[in-house]
Design a protein around this motif. Structure first.
Motif: not given
Length: 795
Positions: A260-267, A281-289, A291-299, A303-305
């Motif tokens: 999840a830490a790498d997924i945050y950095s990718l965002g 709007v959709e791209l911002r939603a992708i980046i927001g998910r 880079t969510a502060l809570d790791p469980s709320k990230r992709y 591959d899901a990203l």
């Protein structure tokens, strides 16, 4: 001040702080964070972390220290220093040993910087990272220690520019920038599949060659997780790989790290590389998910990203939007404007036709004739929506909601027509088939569906009331008999997978075979129904672990399919059940210890499904079948100790299942498949002693099962699947010596099996299998004292 605001404010101020003289940063922080103690603490932590995050392959900043450059390191002659930071230096070296010559980047850690334990850890990890062979990852060649005792690593020398500089100098389009980002994702996903987390994904750690090839660097300090016994104030390998502004928030406060830490950095990299516009709007939603502060709320995975970015580029629904049916319908319309216009016209024509028909019924004989014509027109339009348009939409990814809409709209009219006692036979047939079709997408079978199992049973009852009477009096009508046989198959599947009733499922499958047999070789559709009925009978034996009984039934199905004429045998309608029967043959052989026969059957099933997916790569039905066959092949590989083959096969299955789940978050069938596959991944991780990652996968599995239970109401199928997952996840904890965690999960499974027993929903195989294990594991390992080793499973 909430945590999200603090994090965003700190990241923005940190970039400003980098331009401030280091000696003046203390007072600068005090002024900019006055009255905001949480923000001040966060900035100080980021400043302190920046002091040690200065070593970069090919790009370290210059320090004031002027240590002498070595002339040679190992087999390499040092040509020049290409970077220097607080942790050490990076050199360009040339290998000149007589056997071959090449240029490399050599990173040398400053003497005495790391403890002996961390040096030993650094050396162990070099061996793991040397196996990361990927076209977008700079290769690790060698490593060792200098005469002065400084650890070093030898990396591929990349003659390229940092990612952002390359994009700006080439004035790359958004499409080209996204192509580079997807290559980065490919490299990170590959590392994650090999249980390696990069930990420091930043634009400066991505170089792009003149030919446009991405190279991810600085894997020399990557790893799956930190040593938990390391002291908090020690300089750790983790502290060498933390770049504020790109590092996940948990990196600042915790030694534990996950993918999840790498997924945050990718965002964060995506945000800097593409720079979303206000209307994105959709791209911002992708980046927001991401880079969510809570790791469980990230992709959940890289591959899901990637799947969400692909969906955004191809105008498919983006999972990060978490929007409703209106959004998905709008995306479908954007992709299929001609089809959408046609459906709209159909709806308008339908309303017009019904209005005219009602008026005409009150008029003369001529008007009655006109009403009959309108009746046929209405029926034709409804049929087109429920069958023709439905079938086309089913081939599109993320179309579950659209299929429900089409089926319901078509049935609104067909059901009214069929309710007339004098309605023609074919109208009743269409209405019965329509209810069965709607039941399938609402919550039947194992394909794409919403998971509303009780609602699906009600719809199947409606179909039964229509089709059973006409089938009883139409034995010679192929369409009627095959439609009723197909309904019996659907009921067989719901009894097996949703209701845990294998005997009832078997009786329905045998009756479906009897009905379809005389028509079996006439068309691809009749061949599919008959072969699937044979498969369903075999499934009822396999469900009860009677694989000796299942094997000859699957062999009967394979023989039937092999005997079909080529004009039927080579159609997609027949290749799909052929792949399913081969997969189940492989399962039966595997359970009966016929290792070679199992491998051959499963390889053949995967090959057929790969061929079908290649012919229609966007069809979710085919992608699902491929994922299932790859998953079970991984099970067989794992059992036979073919570890690498198992890991590759389950990784591919997980990738395909993640795409399906990401495209259509409401699809309970895809969620159930994804849970089963990552459950196997968690067991393979435990096999390789990667217990922290195994536990994390197990938590994902159980979370998905809780969601499926909520969708399925009181159906036993989802509760049985959750109980099995509790047992396997508990075994992973047990094998990792987390006996307390294992016992907690096993007790939950035991309670679930006892509840199913009380409600009369437990089968004999459940009592003899995991249900029995739930009782024995908790008794022998957990009850009557502290959990202990030596009496639990090794799965």
């Amino acid at each position: 001040m909430d945590e999200l605001y603090v994090e965003r404010a700190a990241i923005a101020l940190f970039e400003e702080m980098l331009a401030v003289d280091p000696d003046a940063r203390e007072s600068w922080i005090e002024k900019r964070s006055e009255g905001r103690p949480a923000l001040r603490a966060r900035l100080i932590a980021m400043r302190d972390a920046d002091r040690v995050a200065s070593l970069r392959t090919g790009g370290a900043s210059e320090s004031l220290e002027q240590e002498a450059d070595p002339e040679r390191i190992g087999a390499y002659r040092i040509v020049e220093r290409i970077g220097r930071g607080g942790m050490g230096s990076v050199y360009r070296g040339e290998r000149e040993t007589g056997d071959f010559a090449h240029v490399a980047a050599i990173k040398v850690i400053k003497p005495g910087l790391m403890s002996e334990a961390l040096v030993e850890r650094f050396q162990r990890e070099r061996q793991t990272l040397a196996q990361l062979t990927h076209p977008n990852i700079a290769q690790l060649y060698d490593g060792g220690a200098t005469d002065a005792g400084s650890p070093y690593i030898v990396m591929e020398y990349v003659d390229g520019l940092p990612l952002l500089q390359f994009a700006e100098e080439r004035n790359l389009s958004r499409k080209a920038r996204l192509a580079l980002f997807l290559d980065i994702c490919s490299a990170v996903a590959f590392a994650h599949r090999n249980l390696v987390v990069h930990r420091d994904l930043t634009p400066s750690n991505v170089l792009v060659t003149k030919s446009g090839t991405v190279k991810l660097i600085d894997f020399g300090i990557a790893k799956p997780a930190d040593d938990q016994e390391a002291p908090v104030d020690a300089v750790s390998i983790g502290s060498l790989s933390l770049t504020p502004g790109f590092a996940a928030p948990e990196r600042m406060t915790s030694a534990r790290v996950s993918t999840a830490a790498d997924i945050y950095s990718l965002g964060m990299v995506l945000q800097r590389l593409v720079s979303p516009k206000p209307n994105d709007v959709e791209l911002r939603a992708i980046i927001g998910r991401a880079t969510a502060l809570d790791p469980s709320k990230r992709y959940l995975t890289v591959d899901a990203l990637r799947a969400d970015i692909d969906a955004w580029q191809s105008k498919h629904p983006v999972a990060a939007m978490r929007a409703g049916g209106g959004y998905r319908l709008a995306k479908y319309v954007a992709r299929h404007r001609p089809t959408a216009i046609a459906v709209s016209l159909i709806l308008l024509a339908l309303i017009s036709a019904l209005t005219v028909a009602l008026i005409a019924n009150a008029r003369t004989e001529r008007a009655l004739a006109e009403a009959e014509r309108r009746f046929q027109q209405t029926r034709g339009i409804a049929k087109a929506m429920l069958f023709d348009a439905y079938d086309e939409v089913s081939k599109a990814p993320g179309s579950t909601a659209a299929r429900v809409m089409l089926a319901r709209q078509g049935l609104t009219y067909l059901d009214a027509l069929a309710a007339d006692p004098d309605a023609p036979l074919d109208v009743k047939l269409e209405a019965g088939r329509g209810f069965k079709r709607l039941a399938t997408v609402i919550g039947g079978g194992q394909g794409s569906q919403l998971g509303k199992l009780a609602d699906a049973e009600t719809l199947l009852d409606r179909a039964e009331k229509i089709l059973a009477p006409i089938a009883a009096h139409s034995s010679g009508n192929r369409d009627v008999v095959i439609a009723y046989a197909d309904l019996l198959l659907e009921r067989s599947g719901t009894n097996l997978y949703n209701n845990n009733a294998p005997e009832k499922a078997r009786a329905l499958a045998i009756e479906a075979q009897r009905l379809a047999k005389s028509f079996a070789t006439q068309t691809p559709e009749t061949a599919r129904i008959y072969a699937t009925a044979i498969q369903a009978e075999g499934d009822s034996h396999g469900w009860s672990d009677d694989y000796a009984g299942a094997l000859p039934i699957y062999q009967k199905g394979a023989a039937f399919l092999n005997g079909l004429p080529p004009r039927i045998a080579n159609t997609a309608d027949v290749l799909s059940p052929r792949s399913a029967i081969l997969r189940l043959l492989g399962e039966a052989h595997h359970k009966l210890k016929h290792a070679e026969e199992a491998r051959r059957a499963l390889d053949a099933a995967v090959a057929i499904n790969q061929r079908l997916v290649a012919s229609a790569p966007e069809d979710p039905r085919l992608l699902r079948k491929l994922a299932i066959s790859e998953w079970y092949r991984a099970v067989v590989h794992r059992t036979n100790k073919r570890d690498e083959a198992a890991r590759q096969s389950v990784a591919s299955a997980a990738q395909h299942a993640a795409i399906l789940a990401g495209r259509d978050p409401r699809d309970a069938g895809s969620l159930s498949l994804y849970a089963a596959i990552i459950d196997l991944q968690s067991q393979i991780l435990a096999d390789h002693k990667s217990f922290a990652d195994s536990y994390a996968k197990g938590d994902q599995v159980l979370a998905i099962h809780e969601r499926l239970i909520a969708l399925g109401g009181n159906a036993v199928g989802p509760r049985r699947a959750r109980a099995t997952a509790l047992m396997t996840t508990g075994a992973n904890h047990y094998n990792g010596r987390d006996y307390a965690g294992a016992c907690k999960l096993w007790r939950m499974a035991k309670a679930s099996y006892l509840e199913m027993e009380r409600s009369g929903q437990l089968t004999g195989s459940d009592r003899a299998g995991w249900g029995k294990n739930a009782m024995s594991f908790t008794r022998d390992s957990c009850d009557g004292g502290a959990p202990r080793a030596g009496v639990g499973p090794e799965v």
